[in-house]
Structures are given as C-alpha cells and as structure tokens.
Scaffold this motif. Structure first.
Motif, PDB file in Angstrom:
ATOM      1  N   GLN A 157     -10.506 -23.643  -2.729  1.00 53.65           N
ATOM      2  CA  GLN A 157     -11.838 -23.943  -3.267  1.00 53.65           C
ATOM      3  C   GLN A 157     -11.972 -23.416  -4.699  1.00 53.65           C
ATOM      4  OE1 GLN A 157     -14.558 -21.897  -0.582  1.00 53.65           O
ATOM      5  NE2 GLN A 157     -14.557 -20.075  -1.868  1.00 53.65           N
ATOM      6  N   LEU A 158     -13.012 -23.882  -5.381  1.00 49.24           N
ATOM      7  CA  LEU A 158     -13.338 -23.396  -6.720  1.00 49.24           C
ATOM      8  C   LEU A 158     -13.544 -21.879  -6.654  1.00 49.24           C
ATOM      9  CD1 LEU A 158     -14.052 -24.150  -9.670  1.00 49.24           C
ATOM     10  CD2 LEU A 158     -16.430 -24.332  -8.914  1.00 49.24           C
ATOM     11  N   GLN A 159     -12.914 -21.116  -7.512  1.00 46.91           N
ATOM     12  CA  GLN A 159     -12.941 -19.644  -7.535  1.00 46.91           C
ATOM     13  C   GLN A 159     -12.252 -19.017  -6.320  1.00 46.91           C
ATOM     14  OE1 GLN A 159     -16.920 -18.050  -7.940  1.00 46.91           O
ATOM     15  NE2 GLN A 159     -16.792 -18.113 -10.164  1.00 46.91           N
ATOM     16  N   GLY A 160     -11.516 -19.797  -5.566  1.00 50.51           N
ATOM     17  CA  GLY A 160     -10.850 -19.296  -4.372  1.00 50.51           C
ATOM     18  C   GLY A 160      -9.853 -18.176  -4.621  1.00 50.51           C
ATOM     19  N   PRO A 161      -8.952 -18.325  -5.596  1.00 52.91           N
ATOM     20  CA  PRO A 161      -8.003 -17.239  -5.852  1.00 52.91           C
ATOM     21  C   PRO A 161      -8.694 -15.911  -6.178  1.00 52.91           C
ATOM     22  CG  PRO A 161      -7.257 -19.238  -6.922  1.00 52.91           C
ATOM     23  CD  PRO A 161      -8.643 -19.512  -6.406  1.00 52.91           C
ATOM     24  N   LEU A 162      -9.793 -15.980  -6.902  1.00 49.81           N
ATOM     25  CA  LEU A 162     -10.565 -14.786  -7.211  1.00 49.81           C
ATOM     26  C   LEU A 162     -11.112 -14.163  -5.930  1.00 49.81           C
ATOM     27  CD1 LEU A 162     -11.989 -12.898  -9.266  1.00 49.81           C
ATOM     28  CD2 LEU A 162     -13.855 -14.569  -9.304  1.00 49.81           C
ATOM     29  N   GLN A 163     -11.632 -14.998  -5.026  1.00 52.46           N
ATOM     30  CA  GLN A 163     -12.205 -14.494  -3.782  1.00 52.46           C
ATOM     31  C   GLN A 163     -11.150 -13.851  -2.889  1.00 52.46           C
ATOM     32  OE1 GLN A 163     -15.472 -14.279  -3.575  1.00 52.46           O
ATOM     33  NE2 GLN A 163     -15.476 -15.272  -5.574  1.00 52.46           N
ATOM     34  N   VAL A 164      -9.968 -14.453  -2.810  1.00 49.23           N
ATOM     35  CA  VAL A 164      -8.889 -13.881  -2.003  1.00 49.23           C
ATOM     36  C   VAL A 164      -8.417 -12.560  -2.616  1.00 49.23           C
ATOM     37  CG1 VAL A 164      -6.535 -14.242  -1.128  1.00 49.23           C
ATOM     38  CG2 VAL A 164      -8.201 -16.114  -1.048  1.00 49.23           C
ATOM     39  N   SER A 165      -8.376 -12.478  -3.940  1.00 50.48           N
ATOM     40  CA  SER A 165      -7.974 -11.210  -4.569  1.00 50.48           C
ATOM     41  C   SER A 165      -9.010 -10.121  -4.292  1.00 50.48           C
ATOM     42  CB  SER A 165      -7.726 -11.371  -6.069  1.00 50.48           C
ATOM     43  OG  SER A 165      -8.904 -11.645  -6.783  1.00 50.48           O
ATOM     44  N   TYR A 166     -10.292 -10.473  -4.272  1.00 54.07           N
ATOM     45  CA  TYR A 166     -11.331  -9.503  -3.896  1.00 54.07           C
ATOM     46  C   TYR A 166     -11.049  -8.945  -2.500  1.00 54.07           C
ATOM     47  CZ  TYR A 166     -15.246  -9.436  -7.252  1.00 54.07           C
ATOM     48  OH  TYR A 166     -16.054  -9.201  -8.323  1.00 54.07           O
ATOM     49  N   LEU A 167     -10.765  -9.842  -1.558  1.00 51.31           N
ATOM     50  CA  LEU A 167     -10.497  -9.438  -0.181  1.00 51.31           C
ATOM     51  C   LEU A 167      -9.329  -8.459  -0.121  1.00 51.31           C
ATOM     52  CD1 LEU A 167     -10.787  -9.881   2.996  1.00 51.31           C
ATOM     53  CD2 LEU A 167      -8.901 -11.486   2.666  1.00 51.31           C
ATOM     54  N   TRP A 168      -8.203  -8.820  -0.748  1.00 51.07           N
ATOM     55  CA  TRP A 168      -6.999  -7.985  -0.595  1.00 51.07           C
ATOM     56  C   TRP A 168      -7.075  -6.683  -1.380  1.00 51.07           C
ATOM     57  CZ3 TRP A 168      -5.444  -8.582   3.757  1.00 51.07           C
ATOM     58  CH2 TRP A 168      -5.131  -9.805   4.328  1.00 51.07           C
ATOM     59  N   VAL A 169      -7.737  -6.655  -2.516  1.00 49.13           N
ATOM     60  CA  VAL A 169      -7.915  -5.375  -3.215  1.00 49.13           C
ATOM     61  C   VAL A 169      -8.796  -4.465  -2.363  1.00 49.13           C
ATOM     62  CG1 VAL A 169      -8.926  -4.246  -5.243  1.00 49.13           C
ATOM     63  CG2 VAL A 169      -7.489  -6.266  -5.530  1.00 49.13           C
ATOM     64  N   HIS A 170      -9.827  -5.025  -1.765  1.00 49.96           N
ATOM     65  CA  HIS A 170     -10.696  -4.255  -0.871  1.00 49.96           C
ATOM     66  C   HIS A 170      -9.880  -3.665   0.284  1.00 49.96           C
ATOM     67  CE1 HIS A 170     -14.501  -3.555   1.464  1.00 49.96           C
ATOM     68  NE2 HIS A 170     -13.637  -3.654   2.462  1.00 49.96           N
ATOM     69  N   GLU A 171      -9.072  -4.496   0.929  1.00 47.61           N
ATOM     70  CA  GLU A 171      -8.280  -4.026   2.065  1.00 47.61           C
ATOM     71  C   GLU A 171      -7.230  -3.009   1.628  1.00 47.61           C
ATOM     72  OE1 GLU A 171      -9.107  -4.551   5.200  1.00 47.61           O
ATOM     73  OE2 GLU A 171     -10.768  -5.720   4.424  1.00 47.61           O
ATOM     74  N   TRP A 172      -6.613  -3.191   0.485  1.00 48.08           N
ATOM     75  CA  TRP A 172      -5.631  -2.237  -0.027  1.00 48.08           C
ATOM     76  C   TRP A 172      -6.276  -0.868  -0.251  1.00 48.08           C
ATOM     77  CZ3 TRP A 172      -5.744  -0.286  -5.197  1.00 48.08           C
ATOM     78  CH2 TRP A 172      -4.709   0.594  -5.477  1.00 48.08           C
ATOM     79  N   LEU A 173      -7.476  -0.865  -0.795  1.00 46.32           N
ATOM     80  CA  LEU A 173      -8.150   0.402  -1.082  1.00 46.32           C
ATOM     81  C   LEU A 173      -8.458   1.205   0.170  1.00 46.32           C
ATOM     82  CD1 LEU A 173     -10.467  -0.597  -4.036  1.00 46.32           C
ATOM     83  CD2 LEU A 173      -8.650   1.119  -4.065  1.00 46.32           C
ATOM     84  N   TRP A 174      -8.602   0.541   1.325  1.00 47.95           N
ATOM     85  CA  TRP A 174      -8.876   1.278   2.556  1.00 47.95           C
ATOM     86  C   TRP A 174      -7.734   2.238   2.911  1.00 47.95           C
ATOM     87  CZ3 TRP A 174     -13.136   2.726   4.284  1.00 47.95           C
ATOM     88  CH2 TRP A 174     -14.254   1.918   4.188  1.00 47.95           C
ATOM     89  N   ASN A 175      -6.569   2.061   2.344  1.00 43.83           N
ATOM     90  CA  ASN A 175      -5.460   2.987   2.579  1.00 43.83           C
ATOM     91  C   ASN A 175      -5.759   4.365   2.004  1.00 43.83           C
ATOM     92  OD1 ASN A 175      -3.001   1.541   3.805  1.00 43.83           O
ATOM     93  ND2 ASN A 175      -3.763   0.110   2.270  1.00 43.83           N
ATOM     94  N   TYR A 176      -6.765   4.467   1.148  1.00 40.69           N
ATOM     95  CA  TYR A 176      -7.045   5.724   0.447  1.00 40.69           C
ATOM     96  C   TYR A 176      -8.388   6.337   0.844  1.00 40.69           C
ATOM     97  CZ  TYR A 176      -3.158   3.755  -1.891  1.00 40.69           C
ATOM     98  OH  TYR A 176      -1.920   3.178  -2.126  1.00 40.69           O
ATOM     99  N   PHE A 177      -9.036   5.761   1.836  1.00 38.04           N
ATOM    100  CA  PHE A 177     -10.313   6.279   2.325  1.00 38.04           C
ATOM    101  C   PHE A 177     -10.207   6.544   3.803  1.00 38.04           C
ATOM    102  CE2 PHE A 177     -11.530   3.832  -1.386  1.00 38.04           C
ATOM    103  CZ  PHE A 177     -12.459   4.652  -1.996  1.00 38.04           C
ATOM    104  N   SER A 178     -10.704   7.660   4.241  1.00 40.47           N
ATOM    105  CA  SER A 178     -10.763   7.940   5.658  1.00 40.47           C
ATOM    106  C   SER A 178     -12.035   7.328   6.207  1.00 40.47           C
ATOM    107  CB  SER A 178     -10.777   9.450   5.899  1.00 40.47           C
ATOM    108  OG  SER A 178     -11.088   9.734   7.253  1.00 40.47           O
TER     109      SER A 178
END
Length: 182
Positions: A157-178
C-alpha cells in the motif's frame, strides 16, 4: 522520517500505555483507517499530531531501515550493531543468531484496551502482525511470530514500507525494555 521520530514514537506509545494503567503486550500490528482505507502502524497513528519532522518516503522497508541506520551510525549510537543484526536476518531462522523468525498466518489479535482508546476513532479496527518473545532461561534468543500475508499487504500500500519499518523498529526496541517496568 527521522531516526528521532521513530524512536520517540515508540517511547510515546510505551509511556502512554504505562500511564493509562494498561499492561503492555508483546505484539505489534496495524490499525485499519476507514477514512483512507489503509493500514498504519500503531506508533505512527499515535504520533500524527506531533511535529517530529516530515516522513521520508521509501521504496521498500530496506531503504527505510538503511536511512535509520545511517543516522544511528552518524550519532555513534551504541545499539547500531544490534540494529543492523536484527534487520540483516529478518524473517530467517539461523541457529546461533540473536533473533529468530517464525511465520504464522492469521495471528490472534491481542486485547489492548488502552491502545484502542488512544487510536484515532476512524482507525480502531486492528490486525495483529507480530508477537515478540523475549529470551528466557534456556532460550538465549528473541523470537518473533509474524504474519507474512499481512506484512505483504501493508508493504504494497501507499506508505507501506514506512509502516512496516515502524512495526519492526518498535519490536526491535522491546529487546531493551523489561515489560515488568510497564
């Protein structure tokens, strides 16, 4: 999209959930917005009314991630090595790596009442895209279940790659938060 915008979005989302009194889940997804008939990452929607700078369009998720990585490198961010590792092995299962990926279609939606209250009213229909599982005793890696069909649909979709990158950066950051802290 600036690096600061993505990282700040994740912090805002986490903080809003914490102050709203809800438990933070271990999964991420997208909300369907009826007014423009597209799916958006939760963090993106929760930061729409903040001025963090303009979004940088990307032809695909890798371009968005490369853009973020270049800024993390420029800033000498101490997590750049893990960031690059995470995205270099995304969607793979390689023994001995810090992150493992498992496909599963039609993931069950996590109940997140506080999130649903915070999303724009026209964007409350949600779809689960991923689950995050932190390392624990005997399992030295983080693992992710993800819905490949949903991600492909968002990516197209339009802006789709941006939205997927938001998702994965968010999930990656959970590795550093309890999650015990929220």
């Amino acid at each position: 999209m600036t690096t600061v915008k993505i990282l700040f979005a994740v912090i805002i989302f986490s903080t809003l959930n914490a102050f709203a009194g809800g438990a933070v889940g271990n999964g991420g997804g997208f909300a369907y917005c009826s007014h423009n008939q597209r799916l958006f990452a939760y963090d993106y929607l929760l930061t729409l009314n903040h001025s963090f700078g303009r979004d940088i369009p990307a032809a695909d998720m890798n371009k968005s991630i490369q853009y973020i990585a270049s800024h993390l490198q420029r800033l000498n961010d101490p997590l750049i090595k893990e960031f690059l590792e995470f995205f270099s092995i995304i969607y793979t299962q390689t023994a001995g790596k810090k992150f493992l990926w498992f496909q599963q279609k039609n993931l069950r939606l996590m109940l997140e009442l506080d999130l649903e209250k915070l999303l724009p009213s026209q964007c409350r229909a949600r779809k689960q895209a991923a689950y995050f599982f932190a390392p624990f005793a005997g399992v030295p890696y983080s693992s992710y279940k993800y819905d490949p069909d949903l991600l492909a649909s968002v990516q197209a979709q339009l802006q789709g790659p941006l939205q997927v990158s938001y998702l994965w950066v968010h999930e990656w950051l959970w590795n550093y938060f309890s999650q015990d802290n929220f």
